[in-house]
Each structure stands twice: as structure tokens, then as C-alpha cells.
Design a protein around this motif. Structure first.
Motif: not given
Ligand SMILES: *[C@@H]1O[C@H](CO)[C@@H](O)[C@H](O)[C@H]1NC(C)=O
Ligand SMILES: *[C@@H]1O[C@H](CO)[C@@H](O)[C@H](O)[C@H]1NC(C)=O
Length: 207
Positions: A65-74, A93-101, A103-109, A126-129
């Protein structure tokens, strides 16, 4: 001559294995245009892994399962939960997903993991999703692709708000993936049919 033939066969065999396990394709990653933005708030919450395009070890293959929690700036704080089929103990396993400039649907994890490396190798690294598509309330399709010279390796996940999705939705999502030349024959049903309520209660308790 014979030896040469043999090595060719072995290479072909390896490639087909690779395709099956990791998603190998000729040529570069499919070009997928960015058409939408993501509403970070709506995407937050709990997701069940429905299907994926690669094997996890039997050891950890249940109840992802996956849990997503909103952090700052998307951004999202991400945790991926799996239960060991052997011990019943679950790992996170924990991490942070950061939207790229671009493409806002592409995240750097970026993984911030507490898991042993062996297990961690089978979880998203770690990579782009890319969020290929989501309706926020039922399904979430995530895609990751990396170019290696003349080939690409990719991974697909279908996540659901419940631990299964109906057949009609599945075929719609397959049609979408096929439209992008993503091979849906590789998709494997996740083992989430034996995740007892007890388990999810435990998960709540854990937090
Ligand atoms: C995102 O979703 C939330 C919750 O449904 C809503 O209140 C908000 O207006 C949405 N934001 C945008 C930018 O659409
Ligand atoms: C479900 O879990 C129980 C207890 O761990 C096990 O005995 C059973 O074989 C499992 N069933 C399936 C379909 O995996």
C-alpha cells in the motif's frame, strides 16, 4: 560457430527474461505529453497496489500500500508499506515526491529508507515517476521509464482506493496504456486478496 550460436540464444533468452521481470523495450521511452495538473490535496491518502509490471520477491509481495501526505509546495511525503509473506511483519519505505517544473505530473522521488537493501531493491527507488492518470477517487496509474542507449526500462503500477478495481475500469486503463505503446501483458495482479482487516487495523495502530 556452435558456440557463437549458443551465446546468441543465451542473450536472447536473457533479454526476454529481462523484459518479463523489469520491462525492457527497444528504442527510447514513449513520449507522453503532459496534459493536466495534479490536485495535490485530492491525491493524498491511502492507495492499494492492484497491479504492477514487475516481480517482487515472494518475501515481500503481499499487501503493498501507498500513503501520500501533502507536504509544502505540491510535494508528497510518501510511504510504501509491504507485508512479509513469511513473518506477517510489515515494512515501510519512506520518501518524498517533488513535482518537476517541466511537467507537474512528473515527480522526482527520493527514498529515505529504513529497510534493508535487499528488500528495498524491490520497492520504488529514487527516480522519476509520472502520474499517467488518476480520477483521485478510484485509480492512480504511475509510470516510470529510463532510457539506456538503444533500449528503455519501464515500470507500471495501478493503484486503487480499494484493493481491487472493476473489470471495465481495468480495460479502460489497459487501453490508455496501449495508446502510449506501454505493454499491458506485463502487468501482474498484486497479491492483496489476503490482506485481512486485522492487518489494516494494525496499520492504523502503527501510526
Ligand atoms: C483541489 O481539491 C480540493 C479538495 O477537493 C479543493 O478544495 C481545491 O479547490 C482543489 N484545488 C484546485 C487548484 O483545483
Ligand atoms: C491467507 O492467509 C492465511 C493465513 O496467513 C493462509 O493460511 C492462507 O493460505 C492465505 N490464503 C491465500 C489465498 O493466500
Amino acid at each position: 560457430m556452435l558456440v557463437k550460436l549458443h551465446s546468441t540464444i543465451v542473450i536472447v533468452f536473457c533479454f526476454s527474461q529481462l523484459k518479463w521481470t523489469t520491462g525492457f523495450g527497444l528504442g527510447p521511452c514513449p513520449k507522453i505529453e503532459n496534459t493536466r495538473t495534479i490536485n495535490t490535496t485530492k491525491l493524498t491518502g491511502h492507495w492499494f497496489e492492484i497491479e504492477r509490471s514487475f516481480y517482487l520477491m515472494e518475501l515481500i509481495s503481499t499487501c503493498v500500500t501507498l500513503d501520500l501526505n501533502e507536504n509544502a509546495r505540491g510535494r508528497f511525503d510518501v510511504s510504501v508499506n509491504t507485508r512479509s509473506a513469511w513473518t506477517g511483519i510489515f515494512s515501510i519505505s519512506e520518501g518524498i515526491a517533488i513535482p518537476t517544473k517541466v511537467d507537474p505530473t512528473l515527480y522526482l522521488y527520493k527514498v529515505n529508507s529504513r529497510l534493508p537493501r535487499l528488500i528495498n531493491r524491490y520497492l520504488p527507488g529514487t527516480g522519476f515517476y509520472k502520474v499517467l492518470k488518476t480520477d483521485y477517487n478510484n485509480y492512480l496509474v504511475v509510470y516510470s521509464c529510463t532510457n539506456y542507449q538503444i533500449i528503455h526500462l519501464d515500470m507500471i503500477w495501478i493503484w486503487g482506493r480499494k484493493n481491487e478495481i472493476d473489470a471495465e475500469l481495468r480495460s479502460d486503463l489497459y487501453a490508455l496504456l496501449n495508446k502510449y505503446d506501454i505493454d499491458t501483458e506485463r502487468l501482474i495482479l498484486s497479491k492483496s486478496n489476503n490482506c485481512t482487516d486485522e492487518y489494516y487495523d494494525d496499520l492504523d495502530y502503527y501510526y
